[in-house]
Design a protein around this motif. Structure first.
Motif, PDB file in Angstrom:
ATOM      1  N   ARG A 404      -8.941  24.633 -20.820  1.00  0.00           N
ATOM      2  CA  ARG A 404      -9.143  23.229 -20.260  1.00  0.00           C
ATOM      3  C   ARG A 404      -9.156  22.378 -21.223  1.00  0.00           C
ATOM      4  NH1 ARG A 404     -14.164  24.901 -18.883  1.00  0.00           N
ATOM      5  NH2 ARG A 404     -13.318  25.595 -17.754  1.00  0.00           N
ATOM      6  N   SER A 405      -9.314  21.714 -22.419  1.00  0.00           N
ATOM      7  CA  SER A 405      -9.044  21.189 -23.239  1.00  0.00           C
ATOM      8  C   SER A 405      -7.687  20.869 -23.483  1.00  0.00           C
ATOM      9  CB  SER A 405     -10.160  20.941 -24.457  1.00  0.00           C
ATOM     10  OG  SER A 405     -11.347  21.689 -24.138  1.00  0.00           O
ATOM     11  N   LEU A 406      -6.824  21.945 -23.632  1.00  0.00           N
ATOM     12  CA  LEU A 406      -5.925  21.604 -24.081  1.00  0.00           C
ATOM     13  C   LEU A 406      -4.857  20.717 -22.808  1.00  0.00           C
ATOM     14  CD1 LEU A 406      -5.644  24.673 -26.615  1.00  0.00           C
ATOM     15  CD2 LEU A 406      -4.802  21.901 -27.169  1.00  0.00           C
ATOM     16  N   SER A 407      -5.754  21.380 -21.880  1.00  0.00           N
ATOM     17  CA  SER A 407      -4.454  21.305 -20.128  1.00  0.00           C
ATOM     18  C   SER A 407      -3.891  19.160 -20.148  1.00  0.00           C
ATOM     19  CB  SER A 407      -5.083  21.109 -19.551  1.00  0.00           C
ATOM     20  OG  SER A 407      -5.788  22.542 -19.460  1.00  0.00           O
ATOM     21  N   ASP A 408      -4.482  18.467 -20.698  1.00  0.00           N
ATOM     22  CA  ASP A 408      -3.874  17.241 -20.372  1.00  0.00           C
ATOM     23  C   ASP A 408      -2.815  17.124 -21.804  1.00  0.00           C
ATOM     24  OD1 ASP A 408      -5.669  16.489 -18.904  1.00  0.00           O
ATOM     25  OD2 ASP A 408      -7.586  15.631 -20.215  1.00  0.00           O
ATOM     26  N   ALA A 409      -2.879  17.788 -22.714  1.00  0.00           N
ATOM     27  CA  ALA A 409      -2.085  17.953 -24.085  1.00  0.00           C
ATOM     28  C   ALA A 409      -0.677  18.865 -23.190  1.00  0.00           C
ATOM     29  CB  ALA A 409      -2.245  18.448 -25.411  1.00  0.00           C
ATOM     30  N   PHE A 410      -0.830  19.609 -22.955  1.00  0.00           N
ATOM     31  CA  PHE A 410       0.488  20.004 -22.312  1.00  0.00           C
ATOM     32  C   PHE A 410       1.059  19.654 -21.046  1.00  0.00           C
ATOM     33  CE2 PHE A 410      -1.760  24.584 -22.782  1.00  0.00           C
ATOM     34  CZ  PHE A 410      -1.738  24.555 -24.416  1.00  0.00           C
ATOM     35  N   SER A 411       0.368  19.210 -20.382  1.00  0.00           N
ATOM     36  CA  SER A 411       0.598  17.928 -18.959  1.00  0.00           C
ATOM     37  C   SER A 411       1.878  16.827 -19.581  1.00  0.00           C
ATOM     38  CB  SER A 411      -0.241  16.942 -18.564  1.00  0.00           C
ATOM     39  OG  SER A 411      -1.018  16.252 -18.687  1.00  0.00           O
ATOM     40  N   VAL A 412       1.696  16.444 -21.425  1.00  0.00           N
ATOM     41  CA  VAL A 412       2.349  16.379 -21.251  1.00  0.00           C
ATOM     42  C   VAL A 412       3.948  15.684 -22.638  1.00  0.00           C
ATOM     43  CG1 VAL A 412       0.434  13.760 -21.836  1.00  0.00           C
ATOM     44  CG2 VAL A 412       1.178  14.605 -23.644  1.00  0.00           C
ATOM     45  N   LEU A 413       3.278  17.254 -22.523  1.00  0.00           N
ATOM     46  CA  LEU A 413       5.132  17.393 -24.178  1.00  0.00           C
ATOM     47  C   LEU A 413       5.949  18.041 -22.528  1.00  0.00           C
ATOM     48  CD1 LEU A 413       2.375  19.685 -26.265  1.00  0.00           C
ATOM     49  CD2 LEU A 413       3.116  17.574 -26.161  1.00  0.00           C
ATOM     50  N   ASP A 414       6.493  17.796 -22.560  1.00  0.00           N
ATOM     51  CA  ASP A 414       7.311  17.739 -21.693  1.00  0.00           C
ATOM     52  C   ASP A 414       8.560  18.308 -22.122  1.00  0.00           C
ATOM     53  OD1 ASP A 414       8.873  15.697 -23.301  1.00  0.00           O
ATOM     54  OD2 ASP A 414       8.598  14.062 -21.405  1.00  0.00           O
ATOM     55  N   ARG A 415       8.711  18.399 -23.687  1.00  0.00           N
ATOM     56  CA  ARG A 415       9.753  19.040 -24.451  1.00  0.00           C
ATOM     57  C   ARG A 415       9.506  20.977 -24.587  1.00  0.00           C
ATOM     58  NH1 ARG A 415      12.913  15.718 -28.648  1.00  0.00           N
ATOM     59  NH2 ARG A 415      13.833  13.503 -27.847  1.00  0.00           N
ATOM     60  N   LEU A 416       7.694  21.216 -24.250  1.00  0.00           N
ATOM     61  CA  LEU A 416       7.297  21.937 -24.819  1.00  0.00           C
ATOM     62  C   LEU A 416       8.420  23.593 -24.221  1.00  0.00           C
ATOM     63  CD1 LEU A 416       5.183  23.728 -26.716  1.00  0.00           C
ATOM     64  CD2 LEU A 416       4.031  23.660 -24.640  1.00  0.00           C
ATOM     65  N   ALA A 417       8.881  24.360 -25.387  1.00  0.00           N
ATOM     66  CA  ALA A 417      10.229  25.536 -24.763  1.00  0.00           C
ATOM     67  C   ALA A 417       8.961  26.844 -24.924  1.00  0.00           C
ATOM     68  CB  ALA A 417      11.224  25.743 -25.190  1.00  0.00           C
ATOM     69  N   VAL A 418       8.207  26.883 -26.028  1.00  0.00           N
ATOM     70  CA  VAL A 418       7.363  28.340 -26.267  1.00  0.00           C
ATOM     71  C   VAL A 418       6.122  28.041 -26.028  1.00  0.00           C
ATOM     72  CG1 VAL A 418       7.495  30.295 -27.679  1.00  0.00           C
ATOM     73  CG2 VAL A 418       9.660  29.117 -27.443  1.00  0.00           C
ATOM     74  N   LEU A 419       5.523  27.907 -25.665  1.00  0.00           N
ATOM     75  CA  LEU A 419       3.716  28.782 -25.327  1.00  0.00           C
ATOM     76  C   LEU A 419       2.964  30.219 -25.883  1.00  0.00           C
ATOM     77  CD1 LEU A 419       0.805  26.667 -25.332  1.00  0.00           C
ATOM     78  CD2 LEU A 419       1.647  26.557 -22.933  1.00  0.00           C
ATOM     79  N   ASP A 420       2.574  30.575 -26.808  1.00  0.00           N
ATOM     80  CA  ASP A 420       2.179  31.162 -27.304  1.00  0.00           C
ATOM     81  C   ASP A 420       0.299  31.894 -27.125  1.00  0.00           C
ATOM     82  OD1 ASP A 420       1.324  33.822 -27.936  1.00  0.00           O
ATOM     83  OD2 ASP A 420       2.938  33.966 -29.520  1.00  0.00           O
ATOM     84  N   LEU A 421      -0.224  31.594 -25.851  1.00  0.00           N
ATOM     85  CA  LEU A 421      -1.504  31.509 -25.904  1.00  0.00           C
ATOM     86  C   LEU A 421      -2.064  32.850 -25.751  1.00  0.00           C
ATOM     87  CD1 LEU A 421      -1.709  29.659 -22.997  1.00  0.00           C
ATOM     88  CD2 LEU A 421      -2.844  29.090 -25.521  1.00  0.00           C
ATOM     89  N   ARG A 422      -1.781  34.394 -25.838  1.00  0.00           N
ATOM     90  CA  ARG A 422      -1.593  36.030 -26.254  1.00  0.00           C
ATOM     91  C   ARG A 422      -2.810  36.177 -27.122  1.00  0.00           C
ATOM     92  NH1 ARG A 422       2.893  38.817 -28.867  1.00  0.00           N
ATOM     93  NH2 ARG A 422       3.278  36.684 -30.182  1.00  0.00           N
ATOM     94  N   THR A 423      -4.149  36.919 -26.696  1.00  0.00           N
ATOM     95  CA  THR A 423      -5.402  37.167 -27.585  1.00  0.00           C
ATOM     96  C   THR A 423      -6.496  36.662 -27.179  1.00  0.00           C
ATOM     97  OG1 THR A 423      -3.799  39.100 -29.153  1.00  0.00           O
ATOM     98  CG2 THR A 423      -6.674  38.705 -29.471  1.00  0.00           C
ATOM     99  N   ASN A 424      -6.409  35.380 -26.297  1.00  0.00           N
ATOM    100  CA  ASN A 424      -7.498  34.605 -26.163  1.00  0.00           C
ATOM    101  C   ASN A 424      -8.853  34.091 -25.327  1.00  0.00           C
ATOM    102  OD1 ASN A 424      -7.012  32.229 -28.988  1.00  0.00           O
ATOM    103  ND2 ASN A 424      -4.614  32.883 -27.379  1.00  0.00           N
ATOM    104  N   LEU A 425      -8.353  35.153 -25.065  1.00  0.00           N
ATOM    105  CA  LEU A 425     -10.096  35.818 -24.047  1.00  0.00           C
ATOM    106  C   LEU A 425      -9.909  34.548 -22.579  1.00  0.00           C
ATOM    107  CD1 LEU A 425     -12.882  35.293 -27.461  1.00  0.00           C
ATOM    108  CD2 LEU A 425     -11.575  36.928 -26.473  1.00  0.00           C
ATOM    109  N   ILE A 426      -8.840  34.681 -22.708  1.00  0.00           N
ATOM    110  CA  ILE A 426      -8.335  33.646 -21.273  1.00  0.00           C
ATOM    111  C   ILE A 426      -8.670  34.318 -19.869  1.00  0.00           C
ATOM    112  CG2 ILE A 426      -6.422  32.234 -20.130  1.00  0.00           C
ATOM    113  CD1 ILE A 426      -5.322  31.663 -22.645  1.00  0.00           C
TER     114      ILE A 426
END
Length: 532
Positions: A404-426
């Motif tokens: 939830r905290s990172l969501s705002d950052a993800f929304s403006v990263l328009d070049r982000l091609a690889v996002l690895d969030l494995r093993t994060n208790l999500i």
């Protein structure tokens, strides 16, 4: 003759035999004279009477072909090898980024060397020959063979890469001795631009010999010594000669257990490597002390573009000392701090340092338990990294609150091609938040959500997200809690995901029906491989 032929991949049997017959006819025309045969084959190649990419040679002919080509190329890649001393050989590969401007024929080649040459353009040549098992019986004679080979690549306006095969660890001294002779007697250092001695079990004693060689390598641009046994003493030996390598752009010492002592020795000479762009020191146990030494040296590496310090047990203290010096690297593009026992405090200090590195495109913080608190502090600075293309936060235990905290950052990263969030208790809530902010992304190609707590509800949210993600090619959801209901929703959405090529749902809680739906959807899609 047929048994001596080295088969070229992709050639049919009749083509091979045709080439054999061509060689035999040349032998007859040459009257059995090997020198005449060489000349005739050279003419045939230069006049394109025989396709160069299909040169077939036996074990007793044509060692000269490598030397024939050397003077007409501009970019040389050389792999020197002396395998078992009972049956040694040296392999030379020559690659050309530009078409050869002329041809050259040498009627002799170094004794007891087998060689292969290949071109990256349409005119490629491959040759091979073996030598008698008794040809070389000592390290000295092996080094002489290496020296002779290297001397032929000197003063020809070449760029040479020298690499030692990993299986020939016991004969590494032969290479270094031969290299030393070539450097001293033929000024080979002016041609050598890349040296790869990775995974050769090099120890500190051998590193001393290497150090003597490096002092002559004024044109060296890349040095790869990763996965060896240098230790602090070996690292110190290598570092001692780096001041002579003014052109060095890439240095890889990962996996050498150099510890804080080796890092300190290296830091003392980094300032003289003003052309350095890539520095890889992962898995070296440098700790907070070693990180501090390297941090102080960063001021002399203003051109640094990539810094790898993963798995070094730096802790919050080491990361903090490094973070305070990141502003001295304004061109930094890649930063790997994975596996360094960093916690929330370290993430907070790192965030301050990263605020001055807005050029970062690749950031890896995997394996650091920064938790949701650390994710919240990182979120502020990540939003400023507008050019970020790859973000790895695997195993950071950020949970739904961190997402939830990172969501705002993800929304403006328009070049982000690889996002690895494995093993994060999500869980489902975090996936819901993530799907809503990433649905409009036109750059995201890989999304890793494996080994989390995602159930059917989260899978349904992802199914709604998939059709709107026009660029996503890889989605990992293995080892979660998805059942048949979630699998059914994903299967329905799969048909509208034109870009998706790999979907992993292995080790979930799927039944036979859920697997069948997914397999049917994969067949209907035609281009997406589904693992369930």
């Amino acid at each position: 003759m047929r048994n001596e032929i080295m088969e070229v991949e992709g050639m049919q049997e009749d083509e091979i035999m045709q080439d054999v017959q061509q060689q035999e006819s040349w032998k007859e025309e040459a009257g059995g004279d090997r020198g005449g045969l060489r000349q005739l084959m050279a003419v045939g190649l230069s006049q394109k009477l025989w396709p160069a990419e299909r040169v077939m040679v036996g074990s007793t002919t044509c060692k000269w072909l490598r030397a024939q080509l050397l003077s007409s190329i501009q970019d040389v890649v050389l792999f020197a090898r002396a395998s078992e001393l009972a049956e040694p050989s040296t392999t030379v590969r020559v690659s050309d980024r530009h078409a050869p401007s002329s041809s050259y024929c040498a009627t002799s080649s170094p004794p007891c060397l087998s060689s292969s040459s290949s071109f990256s353009n349409s005119s490629s040549v491959s040759t091979s020959s073996s030598c008698p098992s008794s040809a070389i019986t000592s390290t000295t004679s092996a080094s002489t063979a290496v020296k002779t080979t290297l001397s032929r690549l000197t003063n020809r306006d070449h760029r040479v890469t020298l690499s030692w095969p990993k299986q020939n660890q016991s004969t590494l001294p032969a290479l270094l001795q031969g290299l030393s002779l070539a450097l001293e007697q033929y000024n080979f250092g002016a041609s050598l631009t890349e040296l790869d001695l990775s995974s050769t079990a090099m120890q500190a004693r051998t590193a001393q010999k290497l150090s003597a060689c490096l002092s002559h390598c004024s044109s060296l641009t890349r040095l790869d010594l990763q996965r060896n046994l240098l230790g602090a003493q070996g690292c110190a030996a290598v570092a001692h000669s780096l001041s002579h390598c003014r052109a060095l752009r890439s240095l890889n010492l990962a996996g050498n257990s150099i510890s804080a002592g080796g890092a300190r020795q290296l830091a003392e000479v980094l300032g003289s490597c003003t052309a350095l762009e890539e520095l890889e020191l992962g898995s070296n146990w440098i700790g907070a002390e070693g990180a501090g030494s390297l941090a102080d040296a960063l001021a002399g590496c203003a051109g640094l573009r990539g810094l790898g310090l993963g798995s070094n047990f730096m802790g919050d203290e080491g990361v903090a000392r490094l973070a305070t010096r990141l502003h001295t690297c304004p061109n930094l593009r890649r930063l790997d701090l994975s596996g360094n026992e960093m916690r929330a405090y370290g993430a907070e200090v790192l965030a301050v340092g990263l605020a001055t590195c807005t050029t970062i495109t690749d950031l890896d913080l995997s394996g650091n338990k920064i938790l949701a608190q650390g994710a919240a502090t990182m979120a502020v600075v990540l939003g400023q990294c507008k050019v970020l293309e790859r973000l790895c936060l695997r195993g950071c235990n950020i949970g739904d609150d961190g997402v939830r905290s990172l969501s705002d950052a993800f929304s403006v990263l328009d070049r982000l091609a690889v996002l690895d969030l494995r093993t994060n208790l999500i869980g489902n809530e975090g996936v819901d938040q993530l799907a809503s902010v990433l649905s409009g992304s036109k750059a995201l190609q890989q999304l890793g959500l494996a080994m989390n707590h995602i159930g059917d509800e989260g899978a349904t949210q992802l199914a709604h997200f998939l059709p709107r993600s026009t660029s996503l090619a890889l989605l990992h959801l293995n080892v979660n809690q998805i059942r048949d209901l979630g699998a059914a929703e994903i299967a329905k959405a799969l048909g509208t995901c034109a870009a998706l090529r790999e979907l992993s749902l292995a080790e979930n809680k799927l039944g036979a029906q859920g697997r069948q739906w997914l397999q049917q959807a994969s067949l209907a899609h035609g281009r997406c491989h589904v693992t369930c």
